[in-house]
Write a protein that holds these residues in place. Structure first.
Motif, PDB file in Angstrom:
ATOM      1  N   VAL A   1       0.839  -1.205   0.000  1.00  0.00           N
ATOM      2  CA  VAL A   1       0.000   0.000   0.000  1.00  0.00           C
ATOM      3  C   VAL A   1       0.870   1.249   0.000  1.00  0.00           C
ATOM      4  CG1 VAL A   1      -1.727   1.297   1.316  1.00  0.00           C
ATOM      5  CG2 VAL A   1      -1.907  -1.191   1.114  1.00  0.00           C
ATOM      6  N   ALA A   2       1.943   1.228   0.787  1.00  0.00           N
ATOM      7  CA  ALA A   2       2.860   2.371   0.820  1.00  0.00           C
ATOM      8  C   ALA A   2       3.520   2.574  -0.538  1.00  0.00           C
ATOM      9  CB  ALA A   2       3.910   2.166   1.902  1.00  0.00           C
ATOM     10  N   CYS A   3       3.887   1.486  -1.220  1.00  0.00           N
ATOM     11  CA  CYS A   3       4.519   1.589  -2.543  1.00  0.00           C
ATOM     12  C   CYS A   3       3.548   2.130  -3.587  1.00  0.00           C
ATOM     13  CB  CYS A   3       5.040   0.221  -2.983  1.00  0.00           C
ATOM     14  SG  CYS A   3       6.441  -0.370  -2.006  1.00  0.00           S
ATOM     15  N   SER A   4       2.302   1.644  -3.578  1.00  0.00           N
ATOM     16  CA  SER A   4       1.324   2.109  -4.564  1.00  0.00           C
ATOM     17  C   SER A   4       0.901   3.550  -4.301  1.00  0.00           C
ATOM     18  CB  SER A   4       0.094   1.197  -4.565  1.00  0.00           C
ATOM     19  OG  SER A   4      -0.532   1.220  -3.294  1.00  0.00           O
ATOM     20  N   SER A   5       1.007   4.000  -3.039  1.00  0.00           N
ATOM     21  CA  SER A   5       0.633   5.381  -2.698  1.00  0.00           C
ATOM     22  C   SER A   5       1.793   6.356  -2.839  1.00  0.00           C
ATOM     23  CB  SER A   5       0.102   5.437  -1.257  1.00  0.00           C
ATOM     24  OG  SER A   5      -0.975   4.554  -1.083  1.00  0.00           O
ATOM     25  N   GLY A   6       2.991   5.840  -3.077  1.00  0.00           N
ATOM     26  CA  GLY A   6       4.151   6.723  -3.228  1.00  0.00           C
ATOM     27  C   GLY A   6       4.639   7.325  -1.932  1.00  0.00           C
ATOM     28  N   LYS A   7       4.383   6.648  -0.808  1.00  0.00           N
ATOM     29  CA  LYS A   7       4.823   7.159   0.495  1.00  0.00           C
ATOM     30  C   LYS A   7       6.249   6.664   0.758  1.00  0.00           C
ATOM     31  CE  LYS A   7       0.598   8.706   1.259  1.00  0.00           C
ATOM     32  NZ  LYS A   7       0.275  10.128   1.269  1.00  0.00           N
TER      33      LYS A   7
ATOM     34  N   THR B   1       4.220  -8.139  -6.393  1.00  0.00           N
ATOM     35  CA  THR B   1       5.099  -7.855  -5.254  1.00  0.00           C
ATOM     36  C   THR B   1       5.087  -6.346  -4.998  1.00  0.00           C
ATOM     37  OG1 THR B   1       7.032  -7.547  -6.677  1.00  0.00           O
ATOM     38  CG2 THR B   1       6.582  -9.795  -5.916  1.00  0.00           C
ATOM     39  N   PRO B   2       5.654  -5.898  -3.900  1.00  0.00           N
ATOM     40  CA  PRO B   2       5.757  -4.443  -3.687  1.00  0.00           C
ATOM     41  C   PRO B   2       6.447  -3.720  -4.839  1.00  0.00           C
ATOM     42  CG  PRO B   2       6.237  -5.590  -1.652  1.00  0.00           C
ATOM     43  CD  PRO B   2       6.092  -6.646  -2.697  1.00  0.00           C
ATOM     44  N   LEU B   3       7.392  -4.412  -5.506  1.00  0.00           N
ATOM     45  CA  LEU B   3       8.084  -3.775  -6.627  1.00  0.00           C
ATOM     46  C   LEU B   3       7.131  -3.561  -7.805  1.00  0.00           C
ATOM     47  CD1 LEU B   3      10.786  -2.679  -7.547  1.00  0.00           C
ATOM     48  CD2 LEU B   3      11.388  -4.959  -8.379  1.00  0.00           C
ATOM     49  N   HIS B   4       6.212  -4.468  -8.031  1.00  0.00           N
ATOM     50  CA  HIS B   4       5.189  -4.263  -9.063  1.00  0.00           C
ATOM     51  C   HIS B   4       4.389  -2.993  -8.772  1.00  0.00           C
ATOM     52  CE1 HIS B   4       5.842  -8.551 -10.101  1.00  0.00           C
ATOM     53  NE2 HIS B   4       5.330  -8.230 -11.292  1.00  0.00           N
ATOM     54  N   HIS B   5       3.958  -2.823  -7.516  1.00  0.00           N
ATOM     55  CA  HIS B   5       3.151  -1.658  -7.138  1.00  0.00           C
ATOM     56  C   HIS B   5       3.947  -0.368  -7.291  1.00  0.00           C
ATOM     57  CE1 HIS B   5      -0.401  -3.743  -5.565  1.00  0.00           C
ATOM     58  NE2 HIS B   5       0.432  -4.675  -5.102  1.00  0.00           N
TER      59      HIS B   5
ATOM     60  N   SER C   1       4.392   0.395 -10.994  1.00  0.00           N
ATOM     61  CA  SER C   1       3.128   0.799 -11.596  1.00  0.00           C
ATOM     62  C   SER C   1       2.767   2.234 -11.252  1.00  0.00           C
ATOM     63  CB  SER C   1       2.013  -0.144 -11.131  1.00  0.00           C
ATOM     64  OG  SER C   1       0.789   0.206 -11.708  1.00  0.00           O
ATOM     65  N   SER C   2       3.079   2.656 -10.033  1.00  0.00           N
ATOM     66  CA  SER C   2       2.755   4.029  -9.613  1.00  0.00           C
ATOM     67  C   SER C   2       3.810   5.032 -10.046  1.00  0.00           C
ATOM     68  CB  SER C   2       2.575   4.085  -8.094  1.00  0.00           C
ATOM     69  OG  SER C   2       3.750   3.641  -7.447  1.00  0.00           O
ATOM     70  N   GLY C   3       4.988   4.564 -10.465  1.00  0.00           N
ATOM     71  CA  GLY C   3       5.992   5.450 -11.041  1.00  0.00           C
ATOM     72  C   GLY C   3       6.862   6.195 -10.056  1.00  0.00           C
ATOM     73  N   HIS C   4       7.000   5.686  -8.830  1.00  0.00           N
ATOM     74  CA  HIS C   4       7.823   6.357  -7.827  1.00  0.00           C
ATOM     75  C   HIS C   4       9.216   5.719  -7.826  1.00  0.00           C
ATOM     76  CE1 HIS C   4       4.261   8.413  -6.437  1.00  0.00           C
ATOM     77  NE2 HIS C   4       3.637   7.243  -6.349  1.00  0.00           N
TER      78      HIS C   4
ATOM     79  N   HIS D   1       6.385   5.225 -17.335  1.00  0.00           N
ATOM     80  CA  HIS D   1       7.246   5.851 -16.330  1.00  0.00           C
ATOM     81  C   HIS D   1       8.703   5.673 -16.760  1.00  0.00           C
ATOM     82  CE1 HIS D   1       3.768   6.475 -13.904  1.00  0.00           C
ATOM     83  NE2 HIS D   1       3.590   5.188 -13.623  1.00  0.00           N
ATOM     84  N   PRO D   2       9.235   6.579 -17.592  1.00  0.00           N
ATOM     85  CA  PRO D   2      10.600   6.395 -18.129  1.00  0.00           C
ATOM     86  C   PRO D   2      11.677   6.297 -17.062  1.00  0.00           C
ATOM     87  CG  PRO D   2       9.437   8.142 -19.298  1.00  0.00           C
ATOM     88  CD  PRO D   2       8.610   7.790 -18.114  1.00  0.00           C
ATOM     89  N   SER D   3      11.531   7.058 -15.983  1.00  0.00           N
ATOM     90  CA  SER D   3      12.560   7.035 -14.939  1.00  0.00           C
ATOM     91  C   SER D   3      12.650   5.657 -14.298  1.00  0.00           C
ATOM     92  CB  SER D   3      12.267   8.102 -13.889  1.00  0.00           C
ATOM     93  OG  SER D   3      10.977   7.913 -13.335  1.00  0.00           O
ATOM     94  N   CYS D   4      11.497   5.029 -14.041  1.00  0.00           N
ATOM     95  CA  CYS D   4      11.485   3.681 -13.460  1.00  0.00           C
ATOM     96  C   CYS D   4      12.023   2.657 -14.454  1.00  0.00           C
ATOM     97  CB  CYS D   4      10.067   3.304 -13.023  1.00  0.00           C
ATOM     98  SG  CYS D   4       9.450   4.243 -11.623  1.00  0.00           S
TER      99      CYS D   4
END
Length: 667
Positions: A527-533, A556-560, A563-566, A599-602
């Motif tokens: 949840v923290a990964c998908s929210s960018g926290k 996995t958390p890495l997928h999230h 996907s969110s681009g952080h 998300h080019p940076s990711c």
């Protein structure tokens, strides 16, 4: 009468100016001194008639108004426009001030220079003004006040309030307002105003109190005309129940049917035609109702009007079978449905049938809009099959005396019948895609029976709120600290999204697992990964959160994070040991998710970190194929550069390959 006195000389003028200054400043002490020295507190300015009490009311100072009244100020002082303080209070909707002035003998029958009483000042469509209206009516204000211009106060309130605050109209009716009140200039009645607004309840209330449904205004328009303008079928139906005439023609030769055609309401058109409105009459412009409907683009209404025009004049007499469509029979049918509750109560405790004598006496007692002979005719029609009795349900439905097309039941929406399935073919129900949820038996729960671990106790700040209130003395700090607060539980992922570190610390101290999963298999780290926290990710990693847990889609958390681009979150997870090429249920890697979400940076970081660009998903697409599908040129360039930099596999010629295989087989 007004009890004010206008200043006569310069000295009084100076005294009044000083008094108004003190009133404006709220200086009661000096006001009292002036009154004790002989100052007339009811003096008014010659230019506008403003007095001390008028000013205090305008300032909304209830305490000062009470003070002035106690020192001899008259509540009946009128300014140059004839307004009293209670009128000003009502105009501003200050019911407490109005009641205070009324209780101090304010004359509610006084009128201003335009002949308007206090109720005219309550005519604004707000809840506050309705309170003033109720207060004034409870103290015998005139509900039938008519201004010098011929405006009736009830008609004015209906005109203003129906759209924004209809209860004011009912307050006036309950206060004794004339149900036939009208504007003397226009002739518009309160019933017309209610019909124009489409207020069925108010139309019914006015008619029940004796409102005339056939009254006409200066243009010879009736309430039915106004209801037809808005296409208000239910209003027309109620008016018909009270014997409203449907065929009134205005000065411009408009019938209600012309207006109903313009509104496009097919039910209104059909009902008006069946209840006596001639569909063959033309207006001054030479247009028939069906032509108006067609020109306005109302195809259904035009079709209905063409049909009733063809049938007009046919079947108006009782048939051999006894079924009728006479206007009196239709009016009785509408009236019986409108007064069904009263009729059922008069007939007795839920009888199915009653005698003809009881039927006639009940309808005569309730003043049915038909003659006694006509009631006998209706009862006789029921007697033929019921053996001297009348079936109540048949009477309300008009089964024995109204033709089917004319019955009110035909206006109800039709219930669609389910189509029968053809023989030999079975319906195949499509099963929706099931959502994988964590079973209740697998959800970790606390041993003491409290909510599952995914629900954590919310951290409560123990503050002495009474200490900041002047009406309460502060409690003792120690006693307040020892007070027990009722525990409140919230979802742990809610705390993650809102970065509630206090509640999370409390939960982890009490043994809540850091990788606890909710019903969708999501962990706090996901949840923290998908929210960018990013800070929350650091916090959870410091608590030992697993970077390779999977949710219901095997993300996995890495997928999230991808996907969110952080990118910062992605870097933290890779540094913590996250598997960079982990595949989901559809064989999608974190790199593919970053490519799909542009998300080019990711994408750049994952490629540099060693992500496999040649990995394929469930559709046998590699990263370059996916990038081309999602058409982000930046991402395409990154993936293509990586693939070009990889060593190419050497192709072996077919002939040599065959010889090599043979040599191997010989060995």
């Amino acid at each position: 009468m007004s009890s004010s006195s206008v200043t006569q000389d310069h000295l009084q003028m100076l005294q009044l100016c000083r008094l108004l200054q003190l009133v404006y400043a709220g200086d009661k002490e000096n006001i009292e001194k002036m009154v004790k020295h002989g100052m007339d507190i009811n003096l008014t300015r010659p230019e506008d008639g403003m007095g001390a009490l008028h000013l205090a009311v305008s300032l909304l100072n209830q305490e000062l108004v009470h003070f002035l009244l106690s020192h001899g100020a008259s509540p009946n002082v009128q300014d140059r426009r004839g307004r009293t303080p209670v009128m000003l209070a009502a105009q501003m909707g200050i019911d407490k001030l109005a009641i205070l002035l009324i209780q101090n003998q304010a004359d509610l029958l006084l009128q201003d220079a335009e002949g308007k009483g206090v109720l005219f000042y309550c005519s604004y469509a707000t809840k506050a003004h309705s309170h003033c209206l109720q207060a004034a009516l409870s103290f015998q204000a005139d509900p039938n006040n008519v201004s010098t211009e011929g405006t009736h106060v009830f008609q004015l309130i209906c005109e203003k309030a129906l759209e924004y605050y209809p209860p004011m109209c009912f307050i006036m009716l309950d206060g004794g307002a004339d149900p036939n009140a009208s504007n003397e200039k226009t002739g518009i009645t309160v019933l017309m105003e209610a019909a124009k607004a489409g207020s069925v309840e108010l139309v019914r209330a006015i008619l029940q109190r004796g409102g005339n449904p056939n009254a006409r205004d200066q243009k010879q328009l009736s309430a039915v005309h106004y209801a037809a303008m808005g296409g208000f079928f239910e209003v027309i139906q109620v008016l018909s129940a009270y014997s409203a005439c449907m065929d009134i023609v205005s000065l411009e030769d408009y019938t209600p049917l012309h207006y109903a055609a313009a509104s496009g309401n097919a039910n209104c058109c059909r009902f008006l035609a069946e209840r006596g409105c001639n569909p063959k009459l033309k207006n001054q412009e030479g247009l028939l109702p069906d032509k108006i409907a067609k020109a306005s683009g109302h195809k259904v209404a035009a079709k209905v009007l063409q049909k009733v025009k063809k049938l007009h004049g046919k079947g108006k007499k009782p048939s051999k079978t006894g079924l009728m469509c006479n206007l009196w029979a239709l009016t009785l049918h509408d009236w019986s449905n409108e007064h069904q509750t009263e009729l059922c109560q008069a007939f007795g405790d839920d009888p199915d049938t009653i005698t003809a004598e009881t039927f006639i006496s009940v309808l005569e007692g309730l003043k049915a809009p038909v003659e006694t002979e006509q009631l006998h005719l209706i009862a006789k029609r029921h007697d033929k099959e019921e053996g001297g009795s009348v079936n109540i349900e048949d009477f309300f439905n008009g089964v024995k005396y109204i033709k089917i097309p004319f019955r009110l039941a035909t206006y109800l929406p039709k219930i669609k019948k389910e189509k029968k399935a053809k023989k030999g073919k079975k319906k195949t129900e499509k099963c929706p895609l099931p959502i994988c949820l964590l079973p209740q038996d697998r959800m970790a729960r606390r041993p003491d029976g409290n909510p599952p671990y995914v629900m954590i106790e919310k951290y409560c700040y123990c503050l002495d709120s009474d200490g900041f209130d002047s009406d309460h003395t502060p409690g003792h700090l120690i006693s307040k600290a020892n007070e027990k607060h009722e525990n409140e539980y919230v979802n742990i992922n809610y705390c993650v999204r809102n970065e509630d570190l206090e509640s999370l610390d409390l939960a982890f101290r009490k043994g809540v697992p850091v990788d606890v999963q909710d019903e969708f298999y999501k962990t706090p780290l996901m949840v923290a990964c998908s929210s960018g926290k990013c800070e929350m990710v650091k916090y959870l990693l410091s608590k030992g959160a697993s970077v390779n847990m999977r949710d219901q889609f095997f993300w996995t958390p890495l997928h999230h994070a991808a996907s969110s681009g952080h990118v910062e979150t992605v870097e933290l997870l890779v540094a913590a040991g996250a598997k960079i090429d982990e595949q989901s249920l559809s064989k999608v890697t974190p790199l593919m998710r970053a490519i799909e979400c542009s998300h080019p940076s990711c994408v750049d970081f994952l490629i540099k970190a060693g992500a496999n660009v040649n990995a394929k998903n469930k559709n046998e697409q590699n990263c370059l194929d996916i990038a081309i599908d999602f058409a982000d040129s930046r991402v395409i360039d990154l993936v293509k550069d990586k693939m070009d930099s990889l060593p190419k596999l050497q192709e072996v010629p077919a002939g040599k390959k065959g010889k090599a295989q043979k040599s191997k087989t010989k060995k």
